[in-house]
Design an enzyme around this catalytic site. Sequence first.
Site, PDB file in Angstrom:
ATOM      1  N   ASP A   9       0.883  -1.158   0.000  1.00 54.60           N
ATOM      2  CA  ASP A   9       0.000   0.000   0.000  1.00 54.60           C
ATOM      3  C   ASP A   9       0.936   1.228   0.000  1.00 54.60           C
ATOM      4  O   ASP A   9       2.128   1.099   0.316  1.00 54.60           O
ATOM      5  CB  ASP A   9      -0.850  -0.062   1.273  1.00 54.60           C
ATOM      6  N   ASP A  11      -0.112   5.066   0.956  1.00 52.65           N
ATOM      7  CA  ASP A  11      -0.374   6.020   2.050  1.00 52.65           C
ATOM      8  C   ASP A  11      -0.324   5.310   3.403  1.00 52.65           C
ATOM      9  O   ASP A  11      -1.146   4.425   3.663  1.00 52.65           O
ATOM     10  CB  ASP A  11      -1.767   6.644   1.874  1.00 52.65           C
ATOM     11  N   GLY A  46      -7.551   4.023   3.151  1.00 50.64           N
ATOM     12  CA  GLY A  46      -7.643   3.041   2.070  1.00 50.64           C
ATOM     13  C   GLY A  46      -8.920   3.145   1.255  1.00 50.64           C
ATOM     14  O   GLY A  46      -9.057   2.504   0.221  1.00 50.64           O
ATOM     15  N   ARG A  49     -12.085   8.413  -2.569  1.00 49.47           N
ATOM     16  CA  ARG A  49     -12.418   9.803  -2.199  1.00 49.47           C
ATOM     17  C   ARG A  49     -13.916  10.004  -1.942  1.00 49.47           C
ATOM     18  O   ARG A  49     -14.318  10.500  -0.893  1.00 49.47           O
ATOM     19  CB  ARG A  49     -11.950  10.721  -3.325  1.00 49.47           C
ATOM     20  N   SER A 116      -5.426   5.591  -4.088  1.00 50.98           N
ATOM     21  CA  SER A 116      -5.329   7.016  -4.392  1.00 50.98           C
ATOM     22  C   SER A 116      -5.134   7.289  -5.889  1.00 50.98           C
ATOM     23  O   SER A 116      -4.286   6.668  -6.537  1.00 50.98           O
ATOM     24  CB  SER A 116      -4.177   7.639  -3.613  1.00 50.98           C
ATOM     25  N   ASN A 118      -3.904   9.957  -6.746  1.00 48.65           N
ATOM     26  CA  ASN A 118      -2.691  10.787  -6.724  1.00 48.65           C
ATOM     27  C   ASN A 118      -1.428   9.951  -6.510  1.00 48.65           C
ATOM     28  O   ASN A 118      -0.341  10.513  -6.331  1.00 48.65           O
ATOM     29  CB  ASN A 118      -2.792  11.822  -5.603  1.00 48.65           C
ATOM     30  N   ASP A 170      -1.855  -0.562   5.948  1.00 44.98           N
ATOM     31  CA  ASP A 170      -2.090   0.124   7.229  1.00 44.98           C
ATOM     32  C   ASP A 170      -3.571   0.360   7.503  1.00 44.98           C
ATOM     33  O   ASP A 170      -3.917   0.932   8.531  1.00 44.98           O
ATOM     34  CB  ASP A 170      -1.366   1.483   7.265  1.00 44.98           C
TER      35      ASP A 170
HETATM   36  P1  B16 Z   1      -7.321  10.162  -3.519  1.00 44.65           P
HETATM   37  P2  B16 Z   1      -3.939   4.018  -0.053  1.00 44.65           P
HETATM   38  C1  B16 Z   1      -5.946   5.815  -0.093  1.00 44.65           C
HETATM   39  O1  B16 Z   1      -4.650   5.425  -0.439  1.00 44.65           O
HETATM   40  C2  B16 Z   1      -5.926   6.610   1.188  1.00 44.65           C
HETATM   41  O2  B16 Z   1      -5.586   5.777   2.287  1.00 44.65           O
HETATM   42  C3  B16 Z   1      -7.303   7.193   1.470  1.00 44.65           C
HETATM   43  O3  B16 Z   1      -7.261   7.976   2.638  1.00 44.65           O
HETATM   44  C4  B16 Z   1      -7.740   8.049   0.271  1.00 44.65           C
HETATM   45  O4  B16 Z   1      -9.059   8.550   0.466  1.00 44.65           O
HETATM   46  C5  B16 Z   1      -7.725   7.176  -0.986  1.00 44.65           C
HETATM   47  O5  B16 Z   1      -6.412   6.650  -1.166  1.00 44.65           O
HETATM   48  C6  B16 Z   1      -8.126   7.960  -2.225  1.00 44.65           C
HETATM   49  O6  B16 Z   1      -7.153   8.961  -2.433  1.00 44.65           O
HETATM   50  O7  B16 Z   1      -8.370  11.087  -3.002  1.00 44.65           O
HETATM   51  O8  B16 Z   1      -5.925  10.748  -3.562  1.00 44.65           O
HETATM   52  O9  B16 Z   1      -7.703   9.497  -4.819  1.00 44.65           O
HETATM   53  O10 B16 Z   1      -3.891   3.958   1.436  1.00 44.65           O
HETATM   54  O11 B16 Z   1      -4.783   2.924  -0.689  1.00 44.65           O
HETATM   55  O12 B16 Z   1      -2.557   4.131  -0.672  1.00 44.65           O
HETATM   56 MG    MG Z   2      -2.855   3.171   3.350  1.00 40.03          MG
END
Ligand code: B16
Ligand code: MG
Length: 217
Positions: A9, A11, A46, A49, A116, A118, A170
Amino acid sequence: MKAQAAIFDLDGVIVDTARYHFLAWKRLAASLGITLTEAFNEQLKGVGRMESLQKILEFGKLSLPPEKMEELAEMKNEWFKEFISRMQPTEIFPEVPGLLQQLKHNGLCIALASSSKNARTVLQRLNLEGVFDAVTDGNDIANSKPHPEIFLTTALRLQLPPSNCVVIEDAAAGVEAALRAGMKVVGVGDSSVLQGAHRVVRQTKEITPALLKELLL
Ligand code: B16
Ligand code: MG
């Protein structure tokens, strides 16, 4: 030796962007009169959005039309992008580059699976582009964690069966997604939050190639 993979993962496992997501959601929630707690934030980790925003609105007992929700999600994303635009490679958890190298040395494939949209920008900011054998992010999937799609897509890209993959996560939603994909999971964080993980460590630095290989036996 059978081909195996460690799927990371992003974030909260490789870098603390989980903090930036929290701060941006907290600011957005505050603008709606909702106080976001760290405990509630565990439910957002995880999760995609729009699903995260939906959970926040339910938490604050608010209901908004879809256009307003789009606008709010966009606002949160702009704040999040501001944070990541200032990121430096020094923000990678210090033990991660060594671990990735050791895993490669041990013959494992390494992949990244982040909900994400991003994720690729974060990888660029951290100089981690091109390090992984496969990258799957929020742009590549229709269903975010806890749906198993992101991990199953990653296994397909690696051309490996799910049983040959171990996930490092996480988030409770990420642990559930990995289990539903039929993979082994190492949780990083609090064992009461990461229920069902085959192993839980407090921090990424406690993960070793031996621990991952033991789970893949
Ligand atoms: P975005 P991961 C997740 O990333 C984040 O944990 C989560 O908090 C966020 O809302 C989600 O990505 C979407 O992110 O708004 O940037 O598209 O933990 O799967 O790496
Ligand atoms: Mg994460």
